[in-house]
Scaffold this motif. Structure first.
Motif, PDB file in Angstrom:
ATOM      1  N   GLN A 282      10.155   7.582   8.325  1.00 58.80           N
ATOM      2  CA  GLN A 282       9.329   6.918   7.314  1.00 58.80           C
ATOM      3  C   GLN A 282       9.843   7.192   5.903  1.00 58.80           C
ATOM      4  OE1 GLN A 282       5.845   8.966   8.856  1.00 58.80           O
ATOM      5  NE2 GLN A 282       4.847   7.000   9.276  1.00 58.80           N
ATOM      6  N   LYS A 283      10.034   8.464   5.577  1.00 58.60           N
ATOM      7  CA  LYS A 283      10.369   8.837   4.201  1.00 58.60           C
ATOM      8  C   LYS A 283      11.759   8.385   3.775  1.00 58.60           C
ATOM      9  CE  LYS A 283       7.500  12.995   4.539  1.00 58.60           C
ATOM     10  NZ  LYS A 283       7.505  14.484   4.539  1.00 58.60           N
ATOM     11  N   ASP A 284      12.728   8.456   4.705  1.00 64.61           N
ATOM     12  CA  ASP A 284      14.126   8.191   4.341  1.00 64.61           C
ATOM     13  C   ASP A 284      14.597   6.787   4.701  1.00 64.61           C
ATOM     14  OD1 ASP A 284      14.621  10.816   3.317  1.00 64.61           O
ATOM     15  OD2 ASP A 284      14.673  11.544   5.384  1.00 64.61           O
ATOM     16  N   PHE A 285      13.903   6.135   5.647  1.00 62.61           N
ATOM     17  CA  PHE A 285      14.363   4.824   6.093  1.00 62.61           C
ATOM     18  C   PHE A 285      13.331   3.706   5.867  1.00 62.61           C
ATOM     19  CE2 PHE A 285      16.768   7.843   8.741  1.00 62.61           C
ATOM     20  CZ  PHE A 285      18.065   7.400   8.535  1.00 62.61           C
TER      21      PHE A 285
ATOM     22  N   THR B  74      14.087 -11.601   1.166  1.00 65.47           N
ATOM     23  CA  THR B  74      13.900 -10.449   0.289  1.00 65.47           C
ATOM     24  C   THR B  74      12.410 -10.316   0.004  1.00 65.47           C
ATOM     25  OG1 THR B  74      16.056 -10.747  -0.771  1.00 65.47           O
ATOM     26  CG2 THR B  74      14.416  -9.441  -1.968  1.00 65.47           C
ATOM     27  N   LEU B  75      11.855  -9.168   0.329  1.00 60.97           N
ATOM     28  CA  LEU B  75      10.458  -8.917   0.010  1.00 60.97           C
ATOM     29  C   LEU B  75      10.362  -8.268  -1.361  1.00 60.97           C
ATOM     30  CD1 LEU B  75       8.904  -7.673   3.382  1.00 60.97           C
ATOM     31  CD2 LEU B  75       8.546  -9.862   2.243  1.00 60.97           C
ATOM     32  N   GLU B  76       9.411  -8.711  -2.151  1.00 62.47           N
ATOM     33  CA  GLU B  76       9.190  -8.183  -3.492  1.00 62.47           C
ATOM     34  C   GLU B  76       7.862  -7.430  -3.498  1.00 62.47           C
ATOM     35  OE1 GLU B  76       9.216 -11.742  -5.770  1.00 62.47           O
ATOM     36  OE2 GLU B  76      11.399 -11.988  -5.661  1.00 62.47           O
ATOM     37  N   PRO B  77       7.898  -6.106  -3.277  1.00 59.81           N
ATOM     38  CA  PRO B  77       6.644  -5.354  -3.177  1.00 59.81           C
ATOM     39  C   PRO B  77       5.955  -5.172  -4.523  1.00 59.81           C
ATOM     40  CG  PRO B  77       8.525  -3.881  -2.944  1.00 59.81           C
ATOM     41  CD  PRO B  77       9.079  -5.267  -3.024  1.00 59.81           C
TER      42      PRO B  77
ATOM     43  N   ASN C 113       0.861  -1.182   0.000  1.00 61.28           N
ATOM     44  CA  ASN C 113       0.000   0.000   0.000  1.00 61.28           C
ATOM     45  C   ASN C 113       0.901   1.237   0.000  1.00 61.28           C
ATOM     46  OD1 ASN C 113      -1.878   1.995   0.505  1.00 61.28           O
ATOM     47  ND2 ASN C 113      -2.964   0.855   2.085  1.00 61.28           N
ATOM     48  N   ASN C 114       1.050   1.863  -1.166  1.00 69.76           N
ATOM     49  CA  ASN C 114       2.030   2.937  -1.337  1.00 69.76           C
ATOM     50  C   ASN C 114       1.454   4.262  -0.848  1.00 69.76           C
ATOM     51  OD1 ASN C 114       4.423   4.136  -2.024  1.00 69.76           O
ATOM     52  ND2 ASN C 114       4.187   3.886  -4.234  1.00 69.76           N
ATOM     53  N   HIS C 115       1.878   4.670   0.337  1.00 72.54           N
ATOM     54  CA  HIS C 115       1.324   5.860   0.993  1.00 72.54           C
ATOM     55  C   HIS C 115       1.978   7.126   0.445  1.00 72.54           C
ATOM     56  CE1 HIS C 115      -0.245   8.481   4.081  1.00 72.54           C
ATOM     57  NE2 HIS C 115      -0.901   7.471   4.642  1.00 72.54           N
ATOM     58  N   PRO C 116       1.182   8.130   0.072  1.00 71.30           N
ATOM     59  CA  PRO C 116       1.776   9.346  -0.499  1.00 71.30           C
ATOM     60  C   PRO C 116       2.646  10.122   0.476  1.00 71.30           C
ATOM     61  CG  PRO C 116      -0.594   9.642  -0.099  1.00 71.30           C
ATOM     62  CD  PRO C 116      -0.292   8.188   0.102  1.00 71.30           C
ATOM     63  N   ASN C 117       2.457   9.922   1.788  1.00 68.70           N
ATOM     64  CA  ASN C 117       3.289  10.639   2.766  1.00 68.70           C
ATOM     65  C   ASN C 117       4.703  10.077   2.853  1.00 68.70           C
ATOM     66  OD1 ASN C 117       1.091  12.194   3.301  1.00 68.70           O
ATOM     67  ND2 ASN C 117       0.702  11.387   5.352  1.00 68.70           N
ATOM     68  N   TYR C 118       4.866   8.812   2.451  1.00 68.44           N
ATOM     69  CA  TYR C 118       6.217   8.232   2.414  1.00 68.44           C
ATOM     70  C   TYR C 118       6.273   7.215   1.261  1.00 68.44           C
ATOM     71  CZ  TYR C 118       3.589   5.263   5.761  1.00 68.44           C
ATOM     72  OH  TYR C 118       2.627   4.511   6.399  1.00 68.44           O
ATOM     73  N   PRO C 119       6.391   7.734   0.029  1.00 70.14           N
ATOM     74  CA  PRO C 119       6.390   6.877  -1.161  1.00 70.14           C
ATOM     75  C   PRO C 119       7.511   5.839  -1.117  1.00 70.14           C
ATOM     76  CG  PRO C 119       6.177   9.189  -1.767  1.00 70.14           C
ATOM     77  CD  PRO C 119       6.518   9.160  -0.314  1.00 70.14           C
ATOM     78  N   LEU C 120       7.221   4.686  -1.675  1.00 65.35           N
ATOM     79  CA  LEU C 120       8.141   3.555  -1.695  1.00 65.35           C
ATOM     80  C   LEU C 120       9.496   3.920  -2.296  1.00 65.35           C
ATOM     81  CD1 LEU C 120       8.688   0.452  -1.484  1.00 65.35           C
ATOM     82  CD2 LEU C 120       7.650   0.259  -3.751  1.00 65.35           C
ATOM     83  N   LYS C 121      10.561   3.513  -1.590  1.00 70.79           N
ATOM     84  CA  LYS C 121      11.921   3.645  -2.114  1.00 70.79           C
ATOM     85  C   LYS C 121      12.611   2.288  -2.005  1.00 70.79           C
ATOM     86  CE  LYS C 121      12.583   8.508  -0.770  1.00 70.79           C
ATOM     87  NZ  LYS C 121      13.396   9.439   0.069  1.00 70.79           N
ATOM     88  N   ASN C 122      13.286   1.911  -3.060  1.00 68.37           N
ATOM     89  CA  ASN C 122      13.939   0.599  -3.072  1.00 68.37           C
ATOM     90  C   ASN C 122      15.194   0.547  -2.227  1.00 68.37           C
ATOM     91  OD1 ASN C 122      12.033  -0.551  -4.842  1.00 68.37           O
ATOM     92  ND2 ASN C 122      13.087   0.303  -6.631  1.00 68.37           N
ATOM     93  N   ASP C 123      15.759   1.733  -1.891  1.00 64.73           N
ATOM     94  CA  ASP C 123      17.004   1.739  -1.128  1.00 64.73           C
ATOM     95  C   ASP C 123      16.790   2.006   0.362  1.00 64.73           C
ATOM     96  OD1 ASP C 123      16.237   4.380  -1.275  1.00 64.73           O
ATOM     97  OD2 ASP C 123      18.201   5.141  -1.899  1.00 64.73           O
ATOM     98  N   TRP C 124      15.574   1.857   0.849  1.00 61.68           N
ATOM     99  CA  TRP C 124      15.314   2.035   2.271  1.00 61.68           C
ATOM    100  C   TRP C 124      16.150   1.073   3.111  1.00 61.68           C
ATOM    101  CZ3 TRP C 124       9.247   2.204   1.980  1.00 61.68           C
ATOM    102  CH2 TRP C 124       8.815   3.542   1.884  1.00 61.68           C
ATOM    103  N   LEU C 125      16.572   1.550   4.256  1.00 60.81           N
ATOM    104  CA  LEU C 125      17.275   0.695   5.218  1.00 60.81           C
ATOM    105  C   LEU C 125      16.377  -0.456   5.669  1.00 60.81           C
ATOM    106  CD1 LEU C 125      19.754   0.170   7.033  1.00 60.81           C
ATOM    107  CD2 LEU C 125      18.749   1.755   8.708  1.00 60.81           C
TER     108      LEU C 125
END
Length: 546
Positions: A431-434, A89-92, A65-77
């Motif tokens: 949320q947004k960066d990690f 490995t999760l495959e969103p 569920n891709n939330h606009p307040n913290y859009p999905l990033k593949n490089d999240w910690l």
């Protein structure tokens, strides 16, 4: 996360509680099933709060569920650290928040759903149960020691039982809380209370007295002007009052059926004496100029403007609304004003905490059962969503990077990390960066974890609410597929009519002296037939499953 609770569960006697816990396990067919071909990557045994780590690299698809307040990033910690700790490995499969429910239905219907399907609210699973598209997760609880441990320790069996279908099984793994977490209440201008020498109101009768005093002092105002009227008029206010009057829900949590724990019977909410009393109370507020009739139609922005401009003194809201909306609004226009979210006023139902202890949760695609990694996947889900360490990881992140922990075990955000305004000048966001504190993966837990990011003010609010008795939960009454098809034809016309009449009674467009005529109209819309189906389902479940 609790705005869309569909139904609540039942108060059960101690003996029945023990039986229901056994039922949690007895519905578990994992011992009978041969899972030897599905254990690739699984640990030989997973213990309570033991770190899960797959014995070989595995990957699982997850509906995201891709939330606009913290859009999905593949490089999240979150992703890299999760892989480091679990070998998973999760495959969103990312779906926008606005389209989540529709896209979920399309994917499941087409047989293309990911294995793990989070962010599913109670009763949303029903349609997928009848189609056979999702797994009866109660059959596999022996693979989930952390989930079973929390159900037992926190006495959650009655709530879990309420989620069972007509076959006695449940198909949705819910987020579980040790204590109820109630968020929404009234937000009040406490500087006005001080000016009028009034105490914070404790009951809804006290609220009436407070509004009368405000109106007397400021006759050109309507003291209470509310928001949350789209899509349901007065969605939040009606929901708060419904709980206080002993009903399951109204407004945005409309419930056809409520439970009377004293009489031990189910009743139709919109036809009850409790509902009539609630409408009488609100009608009095409107009639005396204490509650703005525009509360039932106006936008949130309009309601906020009235509060900010001193045209009203009371509004409903939650902790984030108080901090992010109301206080900044007033700081621009009335900088000396003071606002407080008061504990939920007490009504005829008594001093209760109406919040549930289960929240939205996870469905498992039926095709996941055939995966060679099925057992590893269930162990992984159990660790991430239900172990203490998994819940800490999903919410807080990585110690030394996103948070620190003192000798007593108290957590603190890292100085350079912000979330919910706790470190407003910090350059990074949890949320947004990690990718942590993400609604897809953050569910439930102990109060100290759930309330970790609450302000001291909000923690005091929760302390008051947690001291109250949890609301009695209703017994299960699951429909068969045929019954569900029939009652679905009745539910929408009934709901629409109750909504319409509710507004008419509150606003004085229909006299409450016509209550008996209203009841007759409900009967004409198949209310009695609907209640017959509900009671048949209730009695059948009691007979077959206890």
């Amino acid at each position: 996360m609790f705005q869309r609770v569909r139904r609540r569960a039942a108060v059960v006697a101690a003996g029945a509680l023990t039986l229901s816990l056994v039922a949690c396990g007895s519905g578990d067919d994992s011992e009978a099933e041969d899972l030897s071909a599905n254990r690739a990557g699984a640990m030989s045994e997973l213990g309570v709060d033991q770190q899960f780590k797959a014995t070989e690299p595995v990957s699982f698809s997850v509906l995201y569920n891709n939330h606009p307040n913290y859009p999905l990033k593949n490089d999240w910690l979150f992703w890299t650290e999760l892989n480091k700790r679990t070998n998973v490995t999760l495959e969103p499969v990312a779906v926008p928040l606005s389209d989540y429910e529709q896209k979920r239905s399309l994917l499941i219907g087409a047989g293309d759903a990911p294995f793990i399907i989070p962010k599913t609210y109670p009763s949303q699973e029903d349609v997928f149960v009848s189609s056979g598209a999702i797994l009866p997760v109660s059959d596999y609880l022996d693979l989930m020691p952390n989930f079973k441990d929390k159900i037992a320790k926190w006495n959650l069996a009655p709530e879990i039982n309420q989620r069972r279908q007509a076959d006695g099984k449940f198909y949705l793994l819910p987020g579980v809380h040790e204590k109820p977490w109630h968020d929404y209440s009234l937000v009040v201008r406490t500087d006005i209370l001080e000016e009028l020498n009034l105490q914070v109101p404790k009951t809804w009768d006290d609220v009436y007295t407070m509004l009368k005093a405000m109106k007397a002092k400021y006759p050109n105002t309507i003291p209470f002007s509310d928001r949350y009227s789209q899509p349901n008029p007065a969605g939040n206010l009606l929901n708060l009052l419904a709980a206080s009057y002993g009903m399951e829900g109204a407004g945005w949590n409309f419930q056809h059926i409520s439970w009377d724990p004293t009489g031990k019977k189910l009743f139709y909410t919109g036809a009850s004496e409790q509902h009539r009393q609630m409408l009488t109370y609100l009608n009095k507020l409107v009639k005396e100029g204490l509650l703005d009739p525009e509360s039932f139609t106006q936008t949130d922005d309009t309601a906020r403007q009235k509060l900010a401009n001193g045209k009203s003194f009371v509004i409903s809201g939650n902790a984030q609304g108080l901090v992010n909306d109301y206080r900044p609004d007033l700081a621009k226009t009335l900088p000396n004003a003071k606002l407080t979210k008061i504990p939920l006023p007490i009504g005829p139902a008594g001093e209760i905490n109406p919040a549930p202890r289960l929240e939205n949760g996870i469905m498992i695609s039926k095709k996941a059962r055939d995966s060679k990694n099925f057992v590893a996947m269930m162990q992984f889900i159990d660790w991430l969503f239900y172990s203490d360490s998994g819940q800490e990881f999903a919410r807080w992140g990585v110690e030394g990077t996103t948070f620190t922990k003192d000798a007593s075990g108290k957590h603190s955000l890292a100085a350079d990390v912000n979330v919910i305004g706790l470190n407003p000048k910090a350059p990074k966001h949890l949320q947004k960066d990690f990718g942590f504190y993400n609604g897809v993966f953050t569910y439930g837990g102990k109060p100290e974890l759930v309330q970790a990011f609450f302000s001291p003010e909000e923690q005091e609010f929760q302390k008051v609410m947690n001291a109250r008795t949890p609301r009695a939960v209703a017994p299960p009454y699951p429909f068969t597929d045929e019954e569900r098809e029939q009652v679905s034809l009745w539910q929408t016309p009934l709901k629409d009519f109750v909504y319409q009449a509710t507004l008419q009674f509150i606003l004085g467009q229909r006299d409450l002296a016509q209550w008996d005529a209203y009841l007759a109209e409900l009967k004409g819309k198949n209310m009695d037939a609907y209640m017959d189906k509900v009671n048949e389902a209730y009695e059948r479940y009691q007979k077959e499953h206890g």
